[in-house]
Design a protein around this motif. Structure first.
Motif, mmCIF file in Angstrom:
data_model
loop_
_atom_site.group_PDB
_atom_site.id
_atom_site.type_symbol
_atom_site.label_atom_id
_atom_site.label_comp_id
_atom_site.label_asym_id
_atom_site.label_seq_id
_atom_site.Cartn_x
_atom_site.Cartn_y
_atom_site.Cartn_z
ATOM 1 N N SER A 70 0.832 -1.193 0.000
ATOM 2 C CA SER A 70 0.000 0.000 0.000
ATOM 3 C C SER A 70 0.871 1.248 0.000
ATOM 4 O O SER A 70 2.055 1.209 0.313
ATOM 5 N N GLN A 71 0.243 2.357 -0.356
ATOM 6 C CA GLN A 71 0.965 3.613 -0.450
ATOM 7 C C GLN A 71 1.329 4.109 0.937
ATOM 8 O O GLN A 71 0.655 3.818 1.910
ATOM 9 N N TYR A 117 -0.229 1.932 -8.153
ATOM 10 C CA TYR A 117 -1.607 2.297 -7.835
ATOM 11 C C TYR A 117 -1.606 3.303 -6.696
ATOM 12 O O TYR A 117 -0.747 3.260 -5.819
ATOM 13 N N THR A 132 -4.511 5.644 -4.141
ATOM 14 C CA THR A 132 -5.881 5.959 -3.767
ATOM 15 C C THR A 132 -5.958 7.436 -3.430
ATOM 16 O O THR A 132 -5.253 7.908 -2.536
ATOM 17 N N PRO A 185 -12.955 7.740 -1.455
ATOM 18 C CA PRO A 185 -11.702 7.152 -1.935
ATOM 19 C C PRO A 185 -11.890 6.499 -3.312
ATOM 20 O O PRO A 185 -12.849 5.769 -3.522
ATOM 21 N N ARG A 190 -9.516 4.485 -6.326
ATOM 22 C CA ARG A 190 -8.224 3.870 -6.652
ATOM 23 C C ARG A 190 -7.903 4.110 -8.124
ATOM 24 O O ARG A 190 -8.730 3.885 -9.001
ATOM 25 N N ASP A 211 -16.625 4.933 -11.096
ATOM 26 C CA ASP A 211 -15.986 5.844 -10.140
ATOM 27 C C ASP A 211 -16.634 7.221 -10.191
ATOM 28 O O ASP A 211 -16.804 7.877 -9.155
ATOM 29 N N GLN A 253 -9.999 0.459 -14.673
ATOM 30 C CA GLN A 253 -9.476 1.263 -13.570
ATOM 31 C C GLN A 253 -9.374 2.710 -14.016
ATOM 32 O O GLN A 253 -9.055 2.995 -15.163
#
Length: 193
Positions: free
Chosen positions: A65-66, A86, A88, A95, A97, A113, A168
């Motif tokens: 994760s970031q 990736y 978020t 949120p 992604r 989204d 995405q």
């Protein structure tokens, strides 16, 4: 430990002893096989407990994760197993992604989204066009009220909603250029302001 807990513990120890005694009596002719099976189940139990205890480390390896370092104005995005980066972002308090795409000129949202952040994708005017690897797609220009990445908050950010199928949302160069530094090194993408 309360007296109630102590009584439960004694009950469980007696029950366990009875079960072990019963298994030994039932398998007295083949005790070595019984102990082998008990050892296998014991190892399965210990392995399961170890996996549960180490789940945080395992998850970070499988799906990193970031990391946001607000004091130094830096965000680190680990390279995912598929080779992409990736991130978020919080858009209009929701949120979302994104896959970071330095080959995309703008911020492009999927219709799903866009709906999640409060835009009516069906009611947008799809009059612009973008070239993708799969050919041209129609897009609708929109303005995002608020875009947040860690401590960085941007207001009135231009973006597009893609009319076509897209897995995405894409974070392209119009947003990435807001950072003073973008570096890819050691399996991480580093963004700094």
């Amino acid at each position: 430990m309360s007296s109630n807990d102590f009584g439960n513990l004694i009950y469980l120890v007696i029950l366990g002893a009875v079960l072990v005694f019963w298994v030994l009596v039932q398998n007295r002719g083949n005790l070595s096989r019984t102990f082998q099976n008990a050892a296998v189940w014991g190892l399965i139990f210990v392995g399961t407990i170890a996996a549960i205890g180490m789940w945080g480390d395992i998850r970070q390896t499988v799906r990193p994760s970031q990391a946001v370092f607000a004091d130094s104005g830096r965000v680190e995005l680990p390279r995912a197993p598929d080779g992409h980066y990736y991130v978020t972002l919080t858009i209009n308090d929701t949120p979302v992604r994104f896959v970071v795409d330095t080959g995309a000129s703008g911020v492009v949202l999927t219709a799903d989204d866009a709906g999640r952040i409060g835009l009516n994708a069906a009611g947008l005017a799809y009059f612009s066009e973008a070239m993708t690897a799969n050919g041209p797609v129609r897009t609708a220009p929109v303005t995002l009220d608020s875009v947040q990445l860690g401590p960085f908050i941007d207001k009135r950010v231009g973006a597009y909603v893609n009319e076509g199928e897209m897995e995405q949302s894409l974070l392209g160069m119009t947003y990435l250029q807001r950072f003073d530094r973008l570096e890819i090194s050691g399996g991480k993408m580093i963004l700094e302001r």
